[in-house]
Motif scaffolding. Sequence first.
Motif, short mmCIF file in Angstrom:
data_model
loop_
_atom_site.label_atom_id
_atom_site.label_comp_id
_atom_site.label_asym_id
_atom_site.label_seq_id
_atom_site.Cartn_x
_atom_site.Cartn_y
_atom_site.Cartn_z
N ASP A 68 -10.27 3.02 -3.51
CA ASP A 68 -10.47 4.33 -2.59
C ASP A 68 -9.20 4.56 -1.99
O ASP A 68 -8.73 5.02 -0.80
N GLU A 69 -8.42 3.69 -2.31
CA GLU A 69 -6.70 4.01 -2.25
C GLU A 69 -5.39 3.47 -3.23
O GLU A 69 -6.45 1.89 -3.97
N PRO A 70 -4.47 3.53 -3.51
CA PRO A 70 -3.80 2.47 -4.55
C PRO A 70 -4.29 1.19 -4.34
O PRO A 70 -3.62 0.52 -3.05
N LEU A 71 -3.04 0.07 -4.95
CA LEU A 71 -3.52 -1.16 -5.13
C LEU A 71 -2.64 -1.70 -3.39
O LEU A 71 -3.13 -2.52 -2.90
N VAL A 72 -1.20 -1.23 -3.10
CA VAL A 72 -0.95 -1.72 -2.82
C VAL A 72 -0.59 -0.75 -1.51
O VAL A 72 0.14 -1.03 0.08
N ALA A 73 0.15 -0.15 -1.32
CA ALA A 73 0.31 1.26 -0.65
C ALA A 73 -0.76 2.30 -0.17
O ALA A 73 -1.39 2.01 -0.54
N PRO A 74 -0.16 2.78 1.59
CA PRO A 74 -1.53 3.72 1.68
C PRO A 74 -1.62 4.61 0.93
O PRO A 74 -0.57 5.09 0.18
N HIS A 95 -17.88 -2.43 -7.06
CA HIS A 95 -16.97 -2.19 -7.40
C HIS A 95 -17.00 -1.51 -8.70
O HIS A 95 -17.31 -2.40 -10.24
N LEU A 101 -7.17 -3.15 -11.25
CA LEU A 101 -8.00 -4.43 -10.86
C LEU A 101 -8.78 -4.46 -11.59
O LEU A 101 -9.01 -6.24 -11.34
N LYS A 153 -6.90 -7.39 -13.07
CA LYS A 153 -6.19 -8.73 -12.07
C LYS A 153 -7.68 -9.71 -12.05
O LYS A 153 -7.31 -10.85 -11.59
N GLU A 179 2.32 0.78 -7.87
CA GLU A 179 1.89 -1.27 -8.90
C GLU A 179 1.04 -0.87 -9.95
O GLU A 179 1.01 -1.83 -10.53
N VAL A 188 1.80 -2.28 -13.31
CA VAL A 188 0.47 -3.42 -13.94
C VAL A 188 -0.01 -3.39 -15.20
O VAL A 188 0.53 -3.92 -15.71
N LEU A 237 8.82 1.62 -9.33
CA LEU A 237 8.57 0.76 -7.83
C LEU A 237 9.42 1.20 -6.67
O LEU A 237 9.17 1.55 -5.76
#
Lengths: 323, 323, 323, 323
Positions: free
Chosen positions: A71-77, A111, A140, A143, A180, A184, A281
């Motif tokens: 429900d959101e990006p891997l790193v950033a808001p 998930h 994800l 990962k 990000e 990946v 990035l």
Amino acid sequence: AGSKRRNIWLDCDVGVDDAQALMLALSAPEVELVGVSAVHGNVGVTQVGRNIGRILTLCGRPEVPFFLGADEPLVAPSMDASYFHGEDGLGDRPDAFPPYSDVDLQSEPGHAAMHLAAAAQEHEGELTVVATGPLTNIALAAKVDEGFPQRVGRLIVMGGAEKEGNVTPTAEYNFHCDPESAHVVFRKFREVLLVSWECTLRHTLPAPWVAAWLAKPTAKARFMAAVMAKSLAYEQQRDAALEEGGDPAGGWNACDALAALLAVCNEALLEAEPRHCTVELQGANTRGMSVLQRPSAALPANTLLARKVCMQQYQRAMEAATD
Amino acid sequence: AGSKRRNIWLDCDVGVDDAQALMLALSAPEVELVGVSAVHGNVGVTQVGRNIGRILTLCGRPEVPFFLGADEPLVAPSMDASYFHGEDGLGDRPDAFPPYSDVDLQSEPGHAAMHLAAAAQEHEGELTVVATGPLTNIALAAKVDEGFPQRVGRLIVMGGAEKEGNVTPTAEYNFHCDPESAHVVFRKFREVLLVSWECTLRHTLPAPWVAAWLAKPTAKARFMAAVMAKSLAYEQQRDAALEEGGDPAGGWNACDALAALLAVCNEALLEAEPRHCTVELQGANTRGMSVLQRPSAALPANTLLARKVCMQQYQRAMEAATD
Amino acid sequence: AGSKRRNIWLDCDVGVDDAQALMLALSAPEVELVGVSAVHGNVGVTQVGRNIGRILTLCGRPEVPFFLGADEPLVAPSMDASYFHGEDGLGDRPDAFPPYSDVDLQSEPGHAAMHLAAAAQEHEGELTVVATGPLTNIALAAKVDEGFPQRVGRLIVMGGAEKEGNVTPTAEYNFHCDPESAHVVFRKFREVLLVSWECTLRHTLPAPWVAAWLAKPTAKARFMAAVMAKSLAYEQQRDAALEEGGDPAGGWNACDALAALLAVCNEALLEAEPRHCTVELQGANTRGMSVLQRPSAALPANTLLARKVCMQQYQRAMEAATD
Amino acid sequence: AGSKRRNIWLDCDVGVDDAQALMLALSAPEVELVGVSAVHGNVGVTQVGRNIGRILTLCGRPEVPFFLGADEPLVAPSMDASYFHGEDGLGDRPDAFPPYSDVDLQSEPGHAAMHLAAAAQEHEGELTVVATGPLTNIALAAKVDEGFPQRVGRLIVMGGAEKEGNVTPTAEYNFHCDPESAHVVFRKFREVLLVSWECTLRHTLPAPWVAAWLAKPTAKARFMAAVMAKSLAYEQQRDAALEEGGDPAGGWNACDALAALLAVCNEALLEAEPRHCTVELQGANTRGMSVLQRPSAALPANTLLARKVCMQQYQRAMEAATD
Ligand SMILES: [Ca+2]
Ligand SMILES: [Ca+2]
Ligand SMILES: [Ca+2]
Ligand SMILES: [Ca+2]
């Protein structure tokens, strides 16, 4: 024989053209839609899930499993982009058939990234993954299961820009939403079939064709006409304001459906070129940019850049989607 | 009553001081070690898993489940840091008892991040997670299970620097290894108990104490003496070369064990201060830096910065670890 | 009448094609070459000064004043690029007529940026500045004299890439050498006439034309043949190695001379488009990239992007340059 | 003998504590104030020039030449910081003696950076430069005259933070205003005597001392009381709001005057340590940060970090400044 059926997974952020991609995949012959996953993007992931359930209901395919993912990006808001696709992602026509109130289908627990990784294990080397939203779920899955990138047979991504972005001067929407994850994906996969923003601009469905397509006396065409109304009006207004660019006669760029077409019908890809792609990035103007280079020994090809797609097969598949 | 036992999960990149952290946790009274997870860092994740198995064998605790997690950072490619801890992460004494050849214990299947998320569901609000390596597994658990950060009772992290890093001028090793994961952790968790690099420097185990500790006639002390030999020699050489800094009389900074102590013995934390922490992702000199600020309305506290730990309780717990 | 003469200043990092630009400007009718300034780039600034003196000697124009400017970028340390233009910047033929040993001309004292700013004051609104190297001198003139950008009548820059760089995937050489200066120039000038890397690729001088040009029985042609030999050999080798791109029949892209042509002969510019340009300062792949956008109210045009130049006038001016 | 007089140049962005620095320098025995230059910062450069003229008028020193320099940072656009020092930089008391309307002194023509470079040529090896604003003028002098950094005898800079900035978590005001110039200065000068933000915090003038100082029956003390009123009120309010930090009894940190003291009175520097300093240009949280490291072979000392200054000499010099 059933074993010849093509196994497809669609990861999407429905979204009008994601809906078209899903309907195209559902209507394609010899295709087994193994799963559908929702990712944040045009709207929040919960709403994406509702929209997937609505399309499956519309198409009478309640057996297709679907899953909620990031429900959101891997790193950033998160960013917000509800301006274009409407607040519900499907043109804000909650009453159009099938109305949300009639949709009973629920996403499966767990998930989406885990289910996607499991599907790639089950269909090792035989699963085509089509990603038409930000790449968070795909990243994800790579990962949490390091074998995932190798197990996926083909990865088809709608995203990236060859020269000029549609959100920033350099970045396309899906990559801009989660740079990000896109980074990946290109670092982990051996070959991504990339349907860029410019590729979709080169494959506009002509306005007369769209008008006829939406006028068909089917429930699916009526639904499509309802959910596209807002976007079509927005685009007409924008085209009138622009000096140049785009098909002067308008038309519709079904970005995500073009990517789905290449999943269900490999022969529709007429021309493609190998590239090395990485996703920037940083930068005041370049975050989320797809940096494409001709392959070299130091930077071997990890991308097949779609150049030309067969418009006949595309239109035929789109026809089938709303029959 | 068993229900009063403290449930602890250790995520580590063993590593000599991770081994000390694990042995400390294994020997602590009233502690239930729910699971141990391996993450890349000092050595690759497979070797970390072998090292966890070796410590569990040494301590006669084969029933503790352990899991392999991320073998690389969340976004960037891996760095290598085998220079310090030796090629196997435990001082390159593969023959020391128990030799690797005697270790039968295997990690459980499945990615550590999934098992960690499941443990937090099972022990909702009652699980203390101690992270003594790069934060990749913790970040992944938060990404594949959005409820994870709220379900974890306490998160204790060894990492970050208050003023000066130990890898770059500004970055500490664990955060430098995977800045994006550290960034995610501080964005998602309400409160991280942070044991910074400087905090560990303020809690050096004195050289005479260490000498006595290693001289104990126990299998665990003999093992510890063997695996620490290389690091102690390296540190002595470095201290001799340095003009200033560090305890002039040497001693040992068991960074990870200090974090583990706070998990098993809450009262050992004598002083701590609330901070807002974010992790810088860019910069020629600042990637991986923990940016700490006094909390404000705009940037509320998300971190409890450990200031002072009880050395008596620390030494007592370390004693028990090798008894 | 003398007052109709066009006042031109050339800022360059000679460099073979800078030499061609200078010779083109020196041979143009109705042109007053007010000054020539040297900037770091292909070679160090001292060597650039020697090369300017050599060209002025060759062309019998000892009265043209020239000046040394910046020997490094505005902020970052220098890069080196001697591989292409040879160690002396002019194909390493120190013996070719006129040999360095015969060149007596000396640069005037004082930093080029100061002299350039003074010239713009003297010829307010009537000075055309052509920059064919990194933009350090131009940026410095704008920083030490805030009225400079408004006083310059026209600024013509060879630099930037529209889609793909020639040093990095995104950056052209001149901008890559000093991104900060290029950034400053586009922030301070109302309109830059930009001759991009791709523009020069679209205006290749055909190989047969080049062969005939170099075969002319003049001292200037003989000099040009000598100093171009190394570059031509390098390009032939590279073209043979490339699968695609560039004129298959070879030819010569006299990038800097194309920019100089537009200074001496405004009518040679057949097509150009307004753009907003900014230069990216960060990014793993994008530092030095010229970010070009169609102008908008928020980002008004500051650049005129040269699209099409008259090849006849170009070739005629190049002919005159070696007569 | 006059030849023993110390030649000093002050570059400042007046600013209340810059005014104190200037008054301190003007009152110091055996000091020749060779020039004063204005740089953007607390207010625009034109207003800084007016303020310098006002202080010279107050002190009856109309013969001291002063110059206007950069009105914006080297690369980035300007920031604004008028909140603290008032709209005119001197506490918004335009009527206080001498009122702006009585100030006739004009800055000399020409950019301050050129005059500064010329002064360093005239007083080669014997000029002490004190910079108490953003470092734009100093960097420009180094760029237009490459011998400038070697010719300056000493460079004393008020700026940078050792641990925590006063504008961002990591950056001090002067460096944050123009990170690129600060970066250039530390790259070009062999040794900068750095008076950091924390150093000024360690040398607070006590509140009772300040009260007595401002109560002196002199024109200069009355002026100082007038222009400091706004800042003192602001600081009292802030101190009341802060939980911790700063001198609980208040007092005044005359940051810039502390730097000026070290220029006029070398013996006042009691302790200092060599460091390598570079200024970070990127980062979401770290742009403008002074990255300080203990010197090494790879990164030799380029900075002398002031640790301890003699408070007696400081107070004595401040006394003299308002006598
Ligand atoms: Ca989509
Ligand atoms: Ca560790
Ligand atoms: Ca050039
Ligand atoms: Ca100041």
